[in-house]
Design a protein around this motif. Structure first.
Motif, PDB file in Angstrom:
ATOM      1  N   VAL A  55       0.838  -1.203   0.000  1.00 31.30           N
ATOM      2  CA  VAL A  55       0.000   0.000   0.000  1.00 31.30           C
ATOM      3  C   VAL A  55       0.872   1.252   0.000  1.00 31.30           C
ATOM      4  O   VAL A  55       0.630   2.209  -0.759  1.00 31.30           O
ATOM      5  N   ASP A  56       1.907   1.263   0.845  1.00 32.20           N
ATOM      6  CA  ASP A  56       2.801   2.427   0.907  1.00 32.20           C
ATOM      7  C   ASP A  56       3.517   2.639  -0.422  1.00 32.20           C
ATOM      8  O   ASP A  56       3.656   3.777  -0.894  1.00 32.20           O
ATOM      9  N   LEU A  57       3.982   1.548  -1.025  1.00 28.43           N
ATOM     10  CA  LEU A  57       4.690   1.660  -2.297  1.00 28.43           C
ATOM     11  C   LEU A  57       3.772   2.200  -3.381  1.00 28.43           C
ATOM     12  O   LEU A  57       4.172   3.064  -4.178  1.00 28.43           O
ATOM     13  N   ALA A  58       2.553   1.718  -3.414  1.00 30.88           N
ATOM     14  CA  ALA A  58       1.606   2.206  -4.416  1.00 30.88           C
ATOM     15  C   ALA A  58       1.349   3.698  -4.253  1.00 30.88           C
ATOM     16  O   ALA A  58       1.217   4.437  -5.239  1.00 30.88           O
ATOM     17  N   GLN A  59       1.312   4.164  -3.009  1.00 26.27           N
ATOM     18  CA  GLN A  59       1.089   5.591  -2.757  1.00 26.27           C
ATOM     19  C   GLN A  59       2.268   6.425  -3.262  1.00 26.27           C
ATOM     20  O   GLN A  59       2.081   7.448  -3.930  1.00 26.27           O
TER      21      GLN A  59
END
Length: 405
Positions: A55-59
């Motif tokens: 999720v953090d990487l996608a953000q």
């Protein structure tokens, strides 16, 4: 006439050796089960961490893509306006860092554009770092999954071996007597250790509140303070106890506020009593090993609220106390049993291969089902929960350990 009945030699070395062999087998089975279920917890924790990292990487990737589009727009605007045309940002996001060279920075004269490029470069570095960390976590998860399979086989083999040893050695009443004696000794040691720990904790709680009071000395010529309110600790002290007359200051000095008695620390949660489980039937009527996994992380952000007890598939499960049982199925637990005990305690059994009979009133020790691996598991075992008074779950490990020996 001499009696022909042979009395068991409860203190004989043969019985002691057999009991020691059984206990050693139980210890090995417990250690193998603990290692297996600890690995399961490790895998679940890694899966939770991987999901959060994704999720953090996608953000961050989304933010970097927005930056890239903005820089692309600036490049097009410069090209249309006759400015430098060597702005190489019309590229794939994965190749962006390799294209951010000195030529790119020198091709953009605007201070604002330079800041944008710096931000974009920093974002790409963060993306690469997060990708590397995520790859490492995924590698750890793969290795843990491989270990999980080996540990499951080892745990299952140990509990089968335990069953074989018990079937051979427990035929002798003297051996069971020796095991019971060893268990009582172990429980007594655990009780004494627990009481010593509780006394030490109580002593620490008793002296801890006195430290800040001793540091605040009041002299006769000290003016009254007009600062902020007392600390929350001081404000929370009870005021219904009068100080000793021997501690009153001289009459000529400004009288400080009466020093309140230290407030007792909140009592810690009451641990299970030492006889927890002593009047309960062991839920598994056969060889079993224990793993104390209370509170361990589980997929979906859950925490484990039971004790896991490994046993060969098909081993009978019995009611821990008299009451009423209800049989239901759900996704996590598979085939489950809810036992509403006559004492008011509720028990939850999960992962059964099948039930015995139907929902009904049962007596203590009555067979209600069989060990299995239905639901969210791959290993034959019983997931047991204990809800005293029908309320919140408590750690059932002491209950199961005391009931099963």
């Amino acid at each position: 006439m001499t009696s022909s009945v042979a009395n068991a030699d409860h203190g004989g070395s043969a019985a002691q050796d057999a009991a020691a062999e059984i206990q050693a087998a139980r210890d090995r089975a417990d250690a193998a089960a603990q290692a297996f279920f600890d690995k399961e917890s490790e895998i679940d924790a890694l899966q939770i961490a991987i999901a959060a990292a994704e999720v953090d990487l996608a953000q961050v990737e989304s933010e970097a893509e927005a930056m890239r589009e903005g820089l692309e727009f600036q490049a097009i605007r410069r090209f249309v306006g006759g400015g430098p045309s060597d702005f190489p940002l019309l590229i794939d996001l994965d190749d962006a860092t390799s294209s951010l060279t000195a030529r790119v920075y020198s091709s953009v004269a605007s201070d604002t554009a330079n800041v944008d490029l710096d931000d974009f470069d920093a974002a790409m570095k963060e993306i690469n770092e997060q990708r590397d960390a995520l790859d490492s976590q995924r590698s750890d998860a793969r290795e843990a999954a491989e270990s999980y399979v080996a540990l499951q086989l080892a745990a299952e083999e140990e509990v089968v071996r335990l069953g074989e040893i018990e079937a051979q050695r427990l035929q002798d009443e003297a051996v069971q007597h020796e095991l019971d004696a060893q268990r009582r000794e172990r429980e007594e040691r655990e009780r004494l250790d627990r009481e010593a720990a509780e006394r030490e904790a109580a002593a620490q709680r008793a002296v801890a509140p006195a430290a800040p009071v001793a540091a605040q000395a009041v002299t006769p010529d000290q003016p009254a303070t007009t600062g902020p309110d007392p600390t929350p600790e001081a404000a929370s002290q009870p005021t219904d106890q009068s100080p000793s007359a021997t501690t009153d200051p001289p009459a000529a000095a400004p009288a400080p506020a009466p020093e309140p008695a230290p407030a007792p620390e909140p009592a810690p949660p009451t641990p299970p009593s030492t006889d927890t489980g002593s009047n309960l039937a062991c839920p598994i009527a056969g060889p079993r090993s224990f793993a104390d996994t209370w509170g361990a992380p589980r997929s979906g952000g859950r925490s484990h609220e039971g004790v896991d007890m490994m046993s060969p598939g098909g081993t009978p499960l019995v009611a821990m106390e008299a009451g009423r049982v209800e049989f239901k199925t759900n996704g996590l637990g598979g085939n489950t049993v809810r036992l509403y005990g006559a004492s008011g305690t509720r028990y939850y059994y999960a992962h059964l291969s099948s039930w015995e009979g139907s929902s009904r009133t049962v007596s203590k020790g009555e067979v209600i089902g069989y060990v299995g691996k239905t639901g969210n598991t791959s290993a034959n075992h019983l997931h047991l929960q204990v809800h005293p008074g029908g309320g919140q779950a408590v750690n059932p490990y002491p209950y199961a350990r005391r009931a099963c020996g």
